[in-house]
Design a protein around this motif. Structure first.
Motif, PDB file in Angstrom:
ATOM      1  N   VAL A 140       0.864  -1.186   0.000  1.00 30.90           N
ATOM      2  CA  VAL A 140       0.000   0.000   0.000  1.00 30.90           C
ATOM      3  C   VAL A 140       0.900   1.234   0.000  1.00 30.90           C
ATOM      4  N   LEU A 141       0.541   2.195  -0.830  1.00 31.99           N
ATOM      5  CA  LEU A 141       1.354   3.408  -0.954  1.00 31.99           C
ATOM      6  C   LEU A 141       0.459   4.640  -0.830  1.00 31.99           C
ATOM      7  N   LEU A 142       0.878   5.561   0.007  1.00 30.96           N
ATOM      8  CA  LEU A 142       0.145   6.808   0.235  1.00 30.96           C
ATOM      9  C   LEU A 142       0.865   7.941  -0.495  1.00 30.96           C
ATOM     10  N   MET A 143       0.106   8.789  -1.216  1.00 33.05           N
ATOM     11  CA  MET A 143       0.704   9.951  -1.879  1.00 33.05           C
ATOM     12  C   MET A 143      -0.070  11.201  -1.459  1.00 33.05           C
ATOM     13  N   LEU A 144       0.644  12.165  -0.877  1.00 32.46           N
ATOM     14  CA  LEU A 144       0.020  13.399  -0.393  1.00 32.46           C
ATOM     15  C   LEU A 144       0.299  14.555  -1.344  1.00 32.46           C
ATOM     16  N   ALA A 145      -0.663  15.464  -1.397  1.00 34.03           N
ATOM     17  CA  ALA A 145      -0.552  16.605  -2.315  1.00 34.03           C
ATOM     18  C   ALA A 145       0.332  17.692  -1.732  1.00 34.03           C
ATOM     19  N   GLN A 146       1.255  18.172  -2.546  1.00 33.33           N
ATOM     20  CA  GLN A 146       2.007  19.396  -2.258  1.00 33.33           C
ATOM     21  C   GLN A 146       1.573  20.413  -3.314  1.00 33.33           C
ATOM     22  N   ARG A 147       0.494  21.132  -3.011  1.00 25.59           N
ATOM     23  CA  ARG A 147      -0.124  22.005  -4.011  1.00 25.59           C
ATOM     24  C   ARG A 147       0.810  23.115  -4.461  1.00 25.59           C
ATOM     25  N   SER A 148       1.616  23.618  -3.536  1.00 28.83           N
ATOM     26  CA  SER A 148       2.505  24.720  -3.902  1.00 28.83           C
ATOM     27  C   SER A 148       3.498  24.304  -4.976  1.00 28.83           C
ATOM     28  N   GLU A 149       3.831  22.989  -5.014  1.00 29.00           N
ATOM     29  CA  GLU A 149       4.756  22.484  -6.027  1.00 29.00           C
ATOM     30  C   GLU A 149       4.031  21.736  -7.132  1.00 29.00           C
ATOM     31  N   GLY A 150       2.703  21.633  -7.003  1.00 28.62           N
ATOM     32  CA  GLY A 150       1.910  21.005  -8.052  1.00 28.62           C
ATOM     33  C   GLY A 150       2.164  19.517  -8.219  1.00 28.62           C
ATOM     34  N   ARG A 151       2.410  18.804  -7.117  1.00 27.90           N
ATOM     35  CA  ARG A 151       2.723  17.383  -7.263  1.00 27.90           C
ATOM     36  C   ARG A 151       2.205  16.575  -6.075  1.00 27.90           C
ATOM     37  N   LEU A 152       2.182  15.257  -6.277  1.00 31.48           N
ATOM     38  CA  LEU A 152       1.880  14.288  -5.228  1.00 31.48           C
ATOM     39  C   LEU A 152       3.177  13.577  -4.872  1.00 31.48           C
ATOM     40  N   VAL A 153       3.474  13.473  -3.577  1.00 30.43           N
ATOM     41  CA  VAL A 153       4.707  12.813  -3.145  1.00 30.43           C
ATOM     42  C   VAL A 153       4.353  11.595  -2.302  1.00 30.43           C
ATOM     43  N   ALA A 154       5.229  10.586  -2.347  1.00 25.50           N
ATOM     44  CA  ALA A 154       4.941   9.293  -1.726  1.00 25.50           C
ATOM     45  C   ALA A 154       5.296   9.265  -0.249  1.00 25.50           C
ATOM     46  N   ILE A 155       4.437   8.595   0.515  1.00 25.53           N
ATOM     47  CA  ILE A 155       4.696   8.277   1.918  1.00 25.53           C
ATOM     48  C   ILE A 155       4.404   6.789   2.085  1.00 25.53           C
ATOM     49  N   ASP A 156       5.337   6.054   2.662  1.00 26.98           N
ATOM     50  CA  ASP A 156       5.176   4.609   2.828  1.00 26.98           C
ATOM     51  C   ASP A 156       4.710   4.316   4.253  1.00 26.98           C
ATOM     52  N   PRO A 157       3.418   4.044   4.451  1.00 26.29           N
ATOM     53  CA  PRO A 157       2.926   3.823   5.812  1.00 26.29           C
ATOM     54  C   PRO A 157       3.360   2.483   6.402  1.00 26.29           C
ATOM     55  N   CYS A 158       3.825   1.554   5.575  1.00 23.59           N
ATOM     56  CA  CYS A 158       4.128   0.203   6.054  1.00 23.59           C
ATOM     57  C   CYS A 158       5.611  -0.146   5.967  1.00 23.59           C
ATOM     58  N   GLY A 159       6.442   0.787   5.492  1.00 22.15           N
ATOM     59  CA  GLY A 159       7.866   0.521   5.397  1.00 22.15           C
ATOM     60  C   GLY A 159       8.228  -0.504   4.349  1.00 22.15           C
ATOM     61  N   GLU A 160       7.437  -0.574   3.261  1.00 20.46           N
ATOM     62  CA  GLU A 160       7.673  -1.593   2.238  1.00 20.46           C
ATOM     63  C   GLU A 160       8.467  -1.060   1.049  1.00 20.46           C
ATOM     64  N   PHE A 161       8.800   0.239   1.061  1.00 19.57           N
ATOM     65  CA  PHE A 161       9.596   0.829  -0.012  1.00 19.57           C
ATOM     66  C   PHE A 161      10.853   1.440   0.595  1.00 19.57           C
ATOM     67  N   SER A 162      11.938   1.384  -0.155  1.00 13.87           N
ATOM     68  CA  SER A 162      13.177   2.000   0.321  1.00 13.87           C
ATOM     69  C   SER A 162      13.074   3.514   0.199  1.00 13.87           C
ATOM     70  N   ARG A 163      13.928   4.221   0.920  1.00 11.31           N
ATOM     71  CA  ARG A 163      13.910   5.682   0.864  1.00 11.31           C
ATOM     72  C   ARG A 163      14.237   6.187  -0.535  1.00 11.31           C
ATOM     73  N   SER A 164      15.159   5.518  -1.200  1.00  9.99           N
ATOM     74  CA  SER A 164      15.521   5.937  -2.560  1.00  9.99           C
ATOM     75  C   SER A 164      14.341   5.753  -3.508  1.00  9.99           C
ATOM     76  N   ASP A 165      13.569   4.658  -3.303  1.00 11.65           N
ATOM     77  CA  ASP A 165      12.379   4.443  -4.134  1.00 11.65           C
ATOM     78  C   ASP A 165      11.340   5.541  -3.879  1.00 11.65           C
ATOM     79  N   LEU A 166      11.146   5.870  -2.603  1.00 16.60           N
ATOM     80  CA  LEU A 166      10.145   6.879  -2.255  1.00 16.60           C
ATOM     81  C   LEU A 166      10.464   8.227  -2.895  1.00 16.60           C
ATOM     82  N   ARG A 167      11.758   8.552  -2.974  1.00 12.93           N
ATOM     83  CA  ARG A 167      12.136   9.840  -3.564  1.00 12.93           C
ATOM     84  C   ARG A 167      11.796   9.904  -5.047  1.00 12.93           C
ATOM     85  N   THR A 168      11.742   8.741  -5.688  1.00 10.34           N
ATOM     86  CA  THR A 168      11.440   8.726  -7.128  1.00 10.34           C
ATOM     87  C   THR A 168       9.943   8.659  -7.404  1.00 10.34           C
TER      88      THR A 168
END
Length: 510
Positions: free
Chosen positions: A12-40
């Motif tokens: 499961v992957l959560l993506m939150l809106a950053q309206r000021s930058e016009g994008r959705l960014v990833a948050i991993d609620p379960c720790g199933e993605f690496s930090r490098s993956d989340l940044r991409t």
């Protein structure tokens, strides 16, 4: 893990809106993605399955991620996603009674890789419920309410601006537009569309300017007349200053820090109309001053030549010449007085009234007689109650108002016409009406008659000189007396200008 277990998915992957930058960014609620993956893992608010779900608020199912060309789906596929279900995370504001008063989409929730079978409506319902619970957790974290309130304040500020503002991402997508931009036909539903799709017929010049900003990363601006849509949905010509500036994010390496463009739309119609009226005013004033001066100089020169030649004019001719000189000098004096009043008002200076009780009937009679001497070809009728009490007012200013109204009445009336002045007492007030048999005023101009430098533009008014100053000054002077002024007219059938002032002076009415 709860969402993954309930929907029987791998991740499961959560993506939150950053309206000021016009994008959705990833948050991993379960720790199933690496930090490098989340940044991409990120997506524009208006693109891909993430952006579409965020923008529309409707869930989407991707049954085969390998066959989907959308950028964020391809990115998730590269991280192991075979199929996915995406739902919006909607935060619902409730009042004290628990009723929903507003909804805001704050992000999206992805469920990746259904373990058995395919995603269905039941999975959608479960994930929507979990998304709602997630929105509550997000909204009650320590920083989110502060950030959301700040974002809402910024958004409200942008929407309230009197100038139009439109923001375009580096990919060319509209991601913010305020209400003023609706004058160009840009609606809230255009958010998420490419500017080339939005700027079509009528505003295609905007697309050209935006393209230049994107190409050269430099500001572009122009002043241009545009046929816009007013609040009633009708077209009206306006003059706008269009300024387009690049949005630069020097902390970002993406696109060399180029984050898009902002379009600023400033309505200059009133400014340009004011400039045009000022230019016209200067031209008319020059003419109106030169005309009586020329007449005065001509008759004085003629009389002096006759005296120098030892052949002075007889008494009747001399009186006629002096009457003309007197008329033109009074005409100049009235115009100069009006200009002086306008100059004080333009500088924000107040006009002080010299209030004292005076014989109002005698004053009206004197002003009418003065006008009669200037325009003997007109008939004048005066009705003033014999028992009218003294009026507390600035006699010079009120006489200036009556003189202006009489001058207008003769200017716009046929030769030999009748001009009537009626004074009526209504309790503690008196009303003065100046009635003419002139050409009248078009209906659409009635509410503009007392505007500064306003001139009626109609076929019947062509060729009649005027500054557009007199009625504006009349309104100003009457309002200083805590009075009111107005006009009634039928185009082609004369006009009635009237004003009402308190008998005991401005302080009595207030």
């Amino acid at each position: 893990m709860r969402a993954a277990n309930l929907t029987q998915v791998d991740k499961v992957l959560l993506m939150l809106a950053q309206r000021s930058e016009g994008r959705l960014v990833a948050i991993d609620p379960c720790g199933e993605f690496s930090r490098s993956d989340l940044r991409t893992i990120q997506a524009p608010l208006w693109q891909g399955v993430s952006g579409e779900v965020f923008r529309t608020g409707r869930p989407q199912i991707v049954r085969d991620a390998s066959d989907d060309t959308r950028e964020d789906v391809a990115m998730l596929h590269s991280l192991g996603a075979r199929n996915l279900l995406t739902v919006p995370i909607i935060y619902r504001y409730r009042d004290s009674d628990g009723d929903v008063v507003k909804e805001t989409t704050v992000g999206v929730l992805h469920a990746l890789n259904k373990r058995q079978g395919e995603f269905d409506a039941h999975d959608q319902q479960i994930l929507l419920i979990l998304g709602g619970q997630a929105s509550q957790l997000i909204a009650h974290t320590e920083l989110y309410p502060i950030a959301h309130e700040f974002e809402r304040t910024i958004s409200d500020t942008i929407q309230s601006m009197s100038i139009g503002m439109l923001a375009i991402s580096a990919e060319g997508m509209l991601f913010e537009a305020n209400r003023e931009m609706q004058r160009l036909g840009i609606r809230r539903e255009d958010i998420g569309k490419h500017y080339q799709e939005v700027f079509k017929k009528g505003t295609s010049f905007l697309a050209q300017l935006v393209e230049q900003v994107f190409r050269y990363k430099e500001s572009r601006g122009t002043e241009i007349p545009i046929e816009t849509t007013n609040e009633e949905g009708k077209g009206e010509p306006r003059i706008y200053r269009i300024q387009i500036d690049p949005i630069l994010n020097h902390a970002s390496q993406r696109n060399n820090g180029f984050a898009g463009a902002v379009v600023i739309l400033q309505d200059l119609t009133a400014v340009r109309e004011e400039e045009q009226m000022q230019n016209s005013f200067v031209s008319v004033i020059s003419h109106d001053l030169r005309t009586p001066l020329t007449a005065i100089q001509g008759f004085v020169d003629t009389m002096l030549m006759a005296i120098n030649d030892g052949m002075p004019f007889d008494e009747d001719t001399t009186k006629e010449f002096l009457t003309i000189i007197n008329h033109n000098s009074h005409r100049m004096l009235r115009l100069v007085n009006d200009i002086l009043v306008l100059a004080r008002l333009s500088k924000g200076m107040s006009l002080e009234l010299s209030l004292r009780p005076y014989d109002f009937k005698a004053s009206i009679d004197m002003v009418v007689e003065s006008q009669r001497s200037f325009t003997p070809q007109f008939q004048f009728e005066v009705e003033v109650p014999e028992d009218l009490p003294e009026v507390v007012a600035d006699q010079e200013r009120i006489e200036q108002v009556v003189s202006n109204l009489l001058s207008n009445a003769t200017k716009y009336s046929p030769q030999g016409g009748t001009v009537s002045v009626k004074v009526v007492r209504n309790g503690d007030e008196i009303t003065v009406s100046v009635i003419d048999q002139g050409i009248g005023i078009p209906k659409d101009a009635l509410n503009k008659m007392f505007g500064r430098l306003f001139r009626v533009e109609s076929e019947k008014h062509k060729g009649i000189k005027g500054t557009g100053l007199g009625l504006y000054l009349c309104k100003t002077l009457i309002e200083l007396h805590n009075g009111t002024i107005g006009v009634k007219s039928e185009y082609g059938h004369g006009s009635t200008f009237y004003f009402t002032i308190p008998i005991q002076g401005p302080q009595a009415s207030s």
